[in-house]
Design a protein around this motif. Structure first.
Motif, PDB file in Angstrom:
ATOM      1  N   SER A   1      42.572  45.011-111.978  1.00 16.18           N
ATOM      2  CA  SER A   1      41.890  45.726-110.891  1.00 16.18           C
ATOM      3  C   SER A   1      40.698  44.927-110.370  1.00 16.18           C
ATOM      4  CB  SER A   1      41.349  47.065-111.383  1.00 16.18           C
ATOM      5  OG  SER A   1      42.360  47.891-111.865  1.00 16.18           O
ATOM      6  N   THR A   2      40.618  44.751-109.060  1.00 13.46           N
ATOM      7  CA  THR A   2      39.426  44.178-108.453  1.00 13.46           C
ATOM      8  C   THR A   2      38.410  45.299-108.320  1.00 13.46           C
ATOM      9  OG1 THR A   2      40.690  42.542-107.201  1.00 13.46           O
ATOM     10  CG2 THR A   2      38.474  43.030-106.417  1.00 13.46           C
ATOM     11  N   VAL A   3      37.241  45.112-108.922  1.00  8.39           N
ATOM     12  CA  VAL A   3      36.234  46.167-108.943  1.00  8.39           C
ATOM     13  C   VAL A   3      35.056  45.835-108.031  1.00  8.39           C
ATOM     14  CG1 VAL A   3      34.709  47.532-110.440  1.00  8.39           C
ATOM     15  CG2 VAL A   3      36.930  46.781-111.288  1.00  8.39           C
ATOM     16  N   PHE A   4      34.690  44.566-107.948  1.00 10.26           N
ATOM     17  CA  PHE A   4      33.525  44.199-107.135  1.00 10.26           C
ATOM     18  C   PHE A   4      33.685  42.788-106.588  1.00 10.26           C
ATOM     19  CE2 PHE A   4      32.617  42.428-111.251  1.00 10.26           C
ATOM     20  CZ  PHE A   4      31.910  41.270-110.998  1.00 10.26           C
ATOM     21  N   TRP A   5      32.807  42.456-105.640  1.00 15.12           N
ATOM     22  CA  TRP A   5      32.751  41.099-105.118  1.00 15.12           C
ATOM     23  C   TRP A   5      31.379  40.837-104.532  1.00 15.12           C
ATOM     24  CZ3 TRP A   5      35.871  44.939-103.483  1.00 15.12           C
ATOM     25  CH2 TRP A   5      35.783  45.381-102.163  1.00 15.12           C
ATOM     26  N   ARG A   6      31.080  39.547-104.470  1.00 14.31           N
ATOM     27  CA  ARG A   6      29.803  39.076-103.913  1.00 14.31           C
ATOM     28  C   ARG A   6      30.116  38.121-102.764  1.00 14.31           C
ATOM     29  NH1 ARG A   6      28.625  38.442-109.809  1.00 14.31           N
ATOM     30  NH2 ARG A   6      27.081  40.013-110.330  1.00 14.31           N
ATOM     31  N   PRO A   7      29.764  38.494-101.560  1.00 16.71           N
ATOM     32  CA  PRO A   7      29.998  37.601-100.430  1.00 16.71           C
ATOM     33  C   PRO A   7      28.916  36.520-100.366  1.00 16.71           C
ATOM     34  CG  PRO A   7      29.137  39.711 -99.667  1.00 16.71           C
ATOM     35  CD  PRO A   7      29.276  39.803-101.155  1.00 16.71           C
ATOM     36  N   ASP A   8      29.332  35.270-100.236  1.00 15.47           N
ATOM     37  CA  ASP A   8      28.375  34.170-100.141  1.00 15.47           C
ATOM     38  C   ASP A   8      27.430  34.356 -98.953  1.00 15.47           C
ATOM     39  OD1 ASP A   8      29.592  33.031-102.347  1.00 15.47           O
ATOM     40  OD2 ASP A   8      30.381  31.286-101.267  1.00 15.47           O
ATOM     41  N   ALA A   9      27.923  34.970 -97.891  1.00 14.55           N
ATOM     42  CA  ALA A   9      27.121  35.151 -96.678  1.00 14.55           C
ATOM     43  C   ALA A   9      26.039  36.217 -96.836  1.00 14.55           C
ATOM     44  CB  ALA A   9      28.029  35.502 -95.497  1.00 14.55           C
ATOM     45  N   LEU A  10      26.103  37.012 -97.911  1.00 15.12           N
ATOM     46  CA  LEU A  10      25.124  38.088 -98.140  1.00 15.12           C
ATOM     47  C   LEU A  10      24.544  37.971 -99.548  1.00 15.12           C
ATOM     48  CD1 LEU A  10      27.162  41.070 -96.619  1.00 15.12           C
ATOM     49  CD2 LEU A  10      25.232  39.875 -95.553  1.00 15.12           C
ATOM     50  N   PRO A  11      23.676  36.980 -99.787  1.00 15.60           N
ATOM     51  CA  PRO A  11      23.111  36.825-101.124  1.00 15.60           C
ATOM     52  C   PRO A  11      22.362  38.098-101.547  1.00 15.60           C
ATOM     53  CG  PRO A  11      22.317  35.094 -99.630  1.00 15.60           C
ATOM     54  CD  PRO A  11      23.148  36.033 -98.824  1.00 15.60           C
ATOM     55  N   GLY A  12      22.483  38.435-102.821  1.00 14.05           N
ATOM     56  CA  GLY A  12      21.798  39.600-103.347  1.00 14.05           C
ATOM     57  C   GLY A  12      22.526  40.914-103.109  1.00 14.05           C
ATOM     58  N   ILE A  13      23.757  40.835-102.608  1.00 17.91           N
ATOM     59  CA  ILE A  13      24.546  42.029-102.305  1.00 17.91           C
ATOM     60  C   ILE A  13      25.807  42.036-103.173  1.00 17.91           C
ATOM     61  CG2 ILE A  13      25.935  43.184-100.524  1.00 17.91           C
ATOM     62  CD1 ILE A  13      22.923  43.445-100.073  1.00 17.91           C
ATOM     63  N   VAL A  14      26.156  43.222-103.671  1.00 14.79           N
ATOM     64  CA  VAL A  14      27.412  43.417-104.397  1.00 14.79           C
ATOM     65  C   VAL A  14      28.195  44.492-103.660  1.00 14.79           C
ATOM     66  CG1 VAL A  14      28.473  44.176-106.564  1.00 14.79           C
ATOM     67  CG2 VAL A  14      26.385  42.809-106.614  1.00 14.79           C
ATOM     68  N   LEU A  15      29.452  44.198-103.376  1.00 11.80           N
ATOM     69  CA  LEU A  15      30.342  45.190-102.790  1.00 11.80           C
ATOM     70  C   LEU A  15      31.236  45.726-103.894  1.00 11.80           C
ATOM     71  CD1 LEU A  15      29.623  43.123-100.367  1.00 11.80           C
ATOM     72  CD2 LEU A  15      31.379  44.399 -99.205  1.00 11.80           C
ATOM     73  N   VAL A  16      31.405  47.042-103.910  1.00 14.51           N
ATOM     74  CA  VAL A  16      32.199  47.702-104.938  1.00 14.51           C
ATOM     75  C   VAL A  16      33.382  48.373-104.256  1.00 14.51           C
ATOM     76  CG1 VAL A  16      32.168  49.399-106.813  1.00 14.51           C
ATOM     77  CG2 VAL A  16      30.077  48.118-106.253  1.00 14.51           C
ATOM     78  N   ALA A  17      34.567  48.198-104.823  1.00 10.70           N
ATOM     79  CA  ALA A  17      35.758  48.858-104.284  1.00 10.70           C
ATOM     80  C   ALA A  17      35.546  50.371-104.353  1.00 10.70           C
ATOM     81  CB  ALA A  17      36.990  48.442-105.080  1.00 10.70           C
ATOM     82  N   ALA A  18      35.633  51.036-103.217  1.00  7.81           N
ATOM     83  CA  ALA A  18      35.349  52.477-103.150  1.00  7.81           C
ATOM     84  C   ALA A  18      36.234  53.279-104.100  1.00  7.81           C
ATOM     85  CB  ALA A  18      35.509  52.976-101.724  1.00  7.81           C
ATOM     86  N   GLY A  19      37.498  52.919-104.217  1.00  5.82           N
ATOM     87  CA  GLY A  19      38.411  53.645-105.095  1.00  5.82           C
ATOM     88  C   GLY A  19      38.071  53.509-106.564  1.00  5.82           C
ATOM     89  N   ALA A  20      37.290  52.492-106.931  1.00  3.61           N
ATOM     90  CA  ALA A  20      36.920  52.291-108.327  1.00  3.61           C
ATOM     91  C   ALA A  20      35.977  53.381-108.832  1.00  3.61           C
ATOM     92  CB  ALA A  20      36.288  50.913-108.514  1.00  3.61           C
ATOM     93  N   PHE A  21      35.365  54.141-107.920  1.00  2.00           N
ATOM     94  CA  PHE A  21      34.527  55.258-108.342  1.00  2.00           C
ATOM     95  C   PHE A  21      35.378  56.450-108.775  1.00  2.00           C
ATOM     96  CE2 PHE A  21      31.621  52.806-105.680  1.00  2.00           C
ATOM     97  CZ  PHE A  21      30.515  52.725-106.512  1.00  2.00           C
ATOM     98  N   ALA A  22      36.629  56.511-108.296  1.00  2.00           N
ATOM     99  CA  ALA A  22      37.561  57.590-108.658  1.00  2.00           C
ATOM    100  C   ALA A  22      36.889  58.952-108.575  1.00  2.00           C
ATOM    101  CB  ALA A  22      38.173  57.342-110.038  1.00  2.00           C
ATOM    102  N   ASP A  23      36.221  59.187-107.450  1.00  2.00           N
ATOM    103  CA  ASP A  23      35.506  60.437-107.232  1.00  2.00           C
ATOM    104  C   ASP A  23      35.798  60.899-105.807  1.00  2.00           C
ATOM    105  OD1 ASP A  23      33.689  62.480-106.731  1.00  2.00           O
ATOM    106  OD2 ASP A  23      31.935  61.345-107.422  1.00  2.00           O
ATOM    107  N   PRO A  24      36.570  61.965-105.625  1.00  2.00           N
ATOM    108  CA  PRO A  24      36.903  62.427-104.282  1.00  2.00           C
ATOM    109  C   PRO A  24      35.688  62.797-103.430  1.00  2.00           C
ATOM    110  CG  PRO A  24      38.302  63.501-105.902  1.00  2.00           C
ATOM    111  CD  PRO A  24      37.239  62.755-106.660  1.00  2.00           C
ATOM    112  N   ALA A  25      34.539  63.052-104.069  1.00  2.36           N
ATOM    113  CA  ALA A  25      33.336  63.404-103.326  1.00  2.36           C
ATOM    114  C   ALA A  25      32.492  62.186-102.957  1.00  2.36           C
ATOM    115  CB  ALA A  25      32.490  64.381-104.131  1.00  2.36           C
ATOM    116  N   PHE A  26      32.826  61.014-103.482  1.00  2.00           N
ATOM    117  CA  PHE A  26      32.066  59.796-103.206  1.00  2.00           C
ATOM    118  C   PHE A  26      33.017  58.623-103.114  1.00  2.00           C
ATOM    119  CE2 PHE A  26      29.844  55.928-104.309  1.00  2.00           C
ATOM    120  CZ  PHE A  26      28.747  56.001-103.462  1.00  2.00           C
ATOM    121  N   PRO A  27      32.821  57.719-102.226  1.00  2.00           N
ATOM    122  CA  PRO A  27      31.801  57.759-101.205  1.00  2.00           C
ATOM    123  C   PRO A  27      32.224  58.622-100.024  1.00  2.00           C
ATOM    124  CG  PRO A  27      33.012  55.722-101.003  1.00  2.00           C
ATOM    125  CD  PRO A  27      33.565  56.454-102.193  1.00  2.00           C
TER     126      PRO A  27
END
Length: 132
Positions: free
Chosen positions: A80-106
Motif C-alpha cells: 500500500s502506498t501511504v504517503f509521498w513527499r513532492p520535491d517541489a514542495l519541501p516540508g510537505i507530506v501528502l497522505v493517501a486519503a483512503g489510508a485514513f479508512a474513515d468515512p467522515a474524514f477527509p
C-alpha cells in the motif's frame, strides 16, 4: 488539536497526523491513475512536522505528468502506498486519503488538478477549485 492515523492495508506502516490538513485535493494526472489503480488520486496535505511515521516503508521516486518528482512511501509487506513527499514542495507530506479508512474524514476535496485528464463521468464536488 485533532490527531488522525493513516495506515497501510496490513497495519504495519502508519502515520499519525496532527492538526488539520493544509489542503485536500484530487489529481487526475495519468501518473496518479496508474499509481492508485483508480480514476484519480485523493490526497491530504500536511506539514512534515505534523506527521509521525511508524513502521517500515520502502520508497520509489517517480515524475508526475508535470515532470516534478515525488518520493512515495509504501509498505514493503502489503504494497500500500501511504504517503509521498513532492520535491517541489519541501516540508510537505501528502497522505493517501483512503489510508485514513474513515468515512467522515477527509471531507470532499477543495482543489482538483489535471482536469484535462479527468474521466468524463467524474463530477467535482460543489465549490471544488479546478486548477488545470
Amino acid at each position: 488539536m485533532s490527531r488522525r492515523t493513516a495506515s497501510c492495508a496490513c497495519g504495519q506502516l502508519s502515520l499519525d497526523c496532527e492538526g488539520e490538513p493544509l489542503r485536500i485535493s484530487i489529481c487526475h494526472c495519468l501518473a496518479c491513475q496508474r499509481r492508485t489503480g483508480s480514476a484519480f488520486g485523493y490526497q491530504v496535505r500536511y506539514p512534515e512536522a505534523a506527521v509521525a511515521i511508524r513502521g517500515r516503508f520502502s520508497g520509489y521516486a517517480q515524475a508526475g505528468d508535470s515532470g516534478n518528482v515525488a518520493r512515495f512511501g509504501f509498505c514493503p509487506q502489503c504494497g500500500s502506498t501511504v504517503f509521498w513527499r513532492p520535491d517541489a514542495l519541501p516540508g510537505i507530506v501528502l497522505v493517501a486519503a483512503g489510508a485514513f479508512a474513515d468515512p467522515a474524514f477527509p471531507p470532499p476535496p477543495t482543489v482538483s488538478v489535471y482536469g484535462d485528464r479527468r474521466h468524463a463521468w467524474v463530477a467535482l464536488p460543489p465549490g471544488c477549485e479546478a486548477l488545470d
